[in-house]
Design a protein around this motif. Sequence first.
Motif, mmCIF file in Angstrom:
data_model
loop_
_atom_site.group_PDB
_atom_site.id
_atom_site.type_symbol
_atom_site.label_atom_id
_atom_site.label_comp_id
_atom_site.label_asym_id
_atom_site.label_seq_id
_atom_site.Cartn_x
_atom_site.Cartn_y
_atom_site.Cartn_z
ATOM 1 N N ILE A 1 64.228 -47.660 46.594
ATOM 2 C CA ILE A 1 62.812 -47.761 46.982
ATOM 3 C C ILE A 1 62.594 -47.226 48.389
ATOM 4 O O ILE A 1 61.511 -46.757 48.717
ATOM 5 C CB ILE A 1 62.301 -49.221 46.900
ATOM 6 C CG1 ILE A 1 62.827 -49.878 45.640
ATOM 7 C CG2 ILE A 1 60.788 -49.268 46.907
ATOM 8 C CD1 ILE A 1 62.495 -51.355 45.564
ATOM 9 N N GLN A 2 63.650 -47.311 49.220
ATOM 10 C CA GLN A 2 63.495 -46.846 50.602
ATOM 11 C C GLN A 2 64.018 -45.436 50.812
ATOM 12 O O GLN A 2 63.924 -44.898 51.907
ATOM 13 C CB GLN A 2 64.233 -47.799 51.546
ATOM 14 C CG GLN A 2 63.557 -49.144 51.639
ATOM 15 C CD GLN A 2 64.543 -50.246 51.936
ATOM 16 O OE1 GLN A 2 65.688 -49.980 52.305
ATOM 17 N NE2 GLN A 2 64.125 -51.479 51.783
ATOM 18 N N ASP A 3 64.597 -44.879 49.739
ATOM 19 C CA ASP A 3 65.234 -43.573 49.877
ATOM 20 C C ASP A 3 64.203 -42.464 49.708
ATOM 21 O O ASP A 3 63.655 -42.246 48.630
ATOM 22 C CB ASP A 3 66.331 -43.448 48.810
ATOM 23 C CG ASP A 3 67.174 -42.202 49.014
ATOM 24 O OD1 ASP A 3 66.712 -41.271 49.707
ATOM 25 O OD2 ASP A 3 68.290 -42.168 48.481
ATOM 26 N N ARG A 4 63.938 -41.775 50.808
ATOM 27 C CA ARG A 4 62.933 -40.728 50.798
ATOM 28 C C ARG A 4 63.249 -39.665 49.747
ATOM 29 O O ARG A 4 62.363 -39.150 49.068
ATOM 30 C CB ARG A 4 62.903 -40.092 52.190
ATOM 31 C CG ARG A 4 61.723 -39.180 52.412
ATOM 32 C CD ARG A 4 61.812 -38.534 53.781
ATOM 33 N NE ARG A 4 61.346 -37.163 53.680
ATOM 34 C CZ ARG A 4 60.062 -36.822 53.574
ATOM 35 N NH1 ARG A 4 59.145 -37.751 53.569
ATOM 36 N NH2 ARG A 4 59.711 -35.561 53.471
ATOM 37 N N GLU A 5 64.553 -39.357 49.627
ATOM 38 C CA GLU A 5 64.954 -38.324 48.680
ATOM 39 C C GLU A 5 64.578 -38.714 47.250
ATOM 40 O O GLU A 5 64.069 -37.889 46.482
ATOM 41 C CB GLU A 5 66.473 -38.126 48.791
ATOM 42 C CG GLU A 5 66.916 -36.746 48.439
ATOM 43 C CD GLU A 5 68.430 -36.618 48.457
ATOM 44 O OE1 GLU A 5 69.135 -37.640 48.582
ATOM 45 O OE2 GLU A 5 68.901 -35.481 48.332
ATOM 46 N N VAL A 6 64.817 -39.973 46.905
ATOM 47 C CA VAL A 6 64.502 -40.436 45.551
ATOM 48 C C VAL A 6 62.993 -40.424 45.328
ATOM 49 O O VAL A 6 62.501 -39.942 44.299
ATOM 50 C CB VAL A 6 65.069 -41.857 45.330
ATOM 51 C CG1 VAL A 6 64.586 -42.426 44.004
ATOM 52 C CG2 VAL A 6 66.580 -41.838 45.381
ATOM 53 N N LEU B 1 64.943 -27.618 48.723
ATOM 54 C CA LEU B 1 65.581 -28.527 47.787
ATOM 55 C C LEU B 1 64.825 -29.848 47.736
ATOM 56 O O LEU B 1 64.521 -30.375 46.676
ATOM 57 C CB LEU B 1 67.034 -28.755 48.227
ATOM 58 C CG LEU B 1 67.977 -29.209 47.128
ATOM 59 C CD1 LEU B 1 67.986 -28.190 45.995
ATOM 60 C CD2 LEU B 1 69.376 -29.388 47.684
ATOM 61 N N GLU B 2 64.490 -30.357 48.911
ATOM 62 C CA GLU B 2 63.820 -31.661 48.950
ATOM 63 C C GLU B 2 62.462 -31.609 48.268
ATOM 64 O O GLU B 2 62.073 -32.543 47.581
ATOM 65 C CB GLU B 2 63.645 -32.132 50.395
ATOM 66 C CG GLU B 2 63.257 -33.591 50.456
ATOM 67 C CD GLU B 2 62.761 -34.006 51.824
ATOM 68 O OE1 GLU B 2 63.302 -34.981 52.348
ATOM 69 O OE2 GLU B 2 61.838 -33.360 52.357
ATOM 70 N N VAL C 1 64.115 -35.601 39.287
ATOM 71 C CA VAL C 1 64.890 -36.831 39.153
ATOM 72 C C VAL C 1 66.259 -36.539 38.533
ATOM 73 O O VAL C 1 67.286 -37.026 38.998
ATOM 74 C CB VAL C 1 64.117 -37.858 38.302
ATOM 75 C CG1 VAL C 1 64.923 -39.130 38.153
ATOM 76 C CG2 VAL C 1 62.777 -38.161 38.925
ATOM 77 N N VAL C 2 66.253 -35.716 37.480
ATOM 78 C CA VAL C 2 67.530 -35.436 36.812
ATOM 79 C C VAL C 2 68.452 -34.636 37.728
ATOM 80 O O VAL C 2 69.668 -34.829 37.723
ATOM 81 C CB VAL C 2 67.299 -34.692 35.478
ATOM 82 C CG1 VAL C 2 68.621 -34.296 34.840
ATOM 83 C CG2 VAL C 2 66.518 -35.564 34.531
#
Lengths: 317, 276
Positions: A83-88, A266-267, A272-273
């Motif tokens: 939840i805190q991961d910007r990348e996710v 990339l970001e 998601v996959v």
Amino acid sequence: MNAEHASRKSTGISGNSPRPHRGLSTFKRQDYTWAYLMIAPTVIGLLIFYVWPVFQTIFFSFTEWGDFGKYHWSGVDNYKNMIQDREVLMAFRNTFVYTLLVVPVSIALSTIIAVMLNQKIKGQSVYRTLYFLPVVTMPAAIGMVWKWLYNTEYGLINYLLSLLSINKIAFVTDANIALYSIIVVAIWSSLGTNIVILLSGLQGISSSYYEAAEMDGAGPLVRFFYITLPLLTPTLFFVTIMGLIAAFQVFDLLFIIVQNASPSVLESTQSVVYLFYKYAFVTNNKGYAAAIAVTMFVVILIITSVQMKLQKKWVHY
Amino acid sequence: MFGRNRMLGRLAIHTVLCFGALLMVGPFIWMLLTSVKTFSEAAQVPPVIFPSRVIWENYTEVLRVLPFDKYYFNTAITTISRTLGQVVLCSMAAYAFARIEFPGRNLIFMLCLSVLMVPGQIFIIPQFLIMKDLGWLNSLQALIVPGIFSAFGTFLLRQFFMTLPKDVEEAAKLDGCNHFHTYWRIMLPMVKPALIALIIFTALASWNELLWPLIVNTSPDKMTLAAGIASLKGQYTTDYPTMMAGTLMATLPMIVMFIVLQRYFIEGIALTGSKG
């Protein structure tokens, strides 16, 4: 015996299951043996490779992985970190943007093309073949070709734009544009499937509706919106559901196009996959990857069930 | 008057469709044109559309830098095995689910169906670990075995077996056929359209799949075409003529198959649209 057979007529999922009774005839017992033998390979295979892995992945999503494939229970840490991961969060955002653009635009364009093709047009099958070509082409190859077409310096698209005196666009290297460039390719390559399915839906609409409408003096637009579209809704619903599920799992195209891309590109593009792949098999953080996969599964379930609920509002059976 | 309007309408439709078709085919033509250009010609600014001289060296070059023969072999074996496996296993299970009543049928069938709801990524980590434990990483089995079981195929064929009339198998039973005979000799030929659809789907999916081959087989001599293309690194990622030659060679078999078996491809896709 005959009555028995007659009562078996309905073979739906919720059909009547056989009542267990004493003293089964050898006939029946033979039936059972055959049935179990025939389903055994598929059922065992599905259990090992598909059913059990679901539970394993859910379990893994509560573990942390270390070196040499060792893992230990870590509770909901993975989910908390996610939840805190910007990348996710970015990956989910990208995937949503991708899905919400690819699916509606692709279906809208496909519907228009399918309706045109359905006008008993000359060369219908030739058009259909050409539109279908990307469907049989491997996404890896499609990604390669488009990457080349998109090339900022030598790409064909920028050349064609220059003829219209439009400045060079960094289609796949500009972090603000790359995702949309990929979306265009995804729409391009998904048209064929939708067109074919919609065309078969259109061919299922009885021509008597059109004849009646024409007698009433309805023009082509009226016919499209009051006959074609409503009667096509079951097919539209099907392509929407399939499209949503497929789009949410985008990987191949993206993988090829953003290969060797800068971190910022990339970001702003990774799905998601893609992130799942990276954590599971590149950085070897399989617990975190599992949590991403489970979350994605839940999101797909929610999207699908919302669609199922909404279908009552717009699908005419 | 009316006829003229219709003519104009047709013309408009053809114009739109032709333009669309050009957009669809354009990238393929560009792939072909680039693959027969020299590197310097392909990287010319402004680009030249047609090569001044058609050269085939890019094709020999890609065969030299990549083990394309191995890629072809691996991809073909994987595709054929998975397709054959699915056709036999799925149709067998589908027949039993559709035509025989046995205890637990609905429950087991629902269990199989539930797999269809789950996105593929959920299975991948455990499947990978199974392959690793079996020592199957970098092998053809890894590409083939998980792919011969299919919930989708079983479901598709079951829907078709269910539409067949009851009297056929009753007659077979009276003739003393057991279930396997009835399935293999009598019912299987009757679901041919669905079988062809399944064959096409499986073949296409196996040939084009990227994620799974990329994960399980990392050594170049066990890679498939898609993974091989994806793993092109370094200088070759900018050598577009060579790369276009490679991608063209990788996709050509499926495109040829599609053009030859076109009717079945279209019918197959339309079929699942109406049955699913």
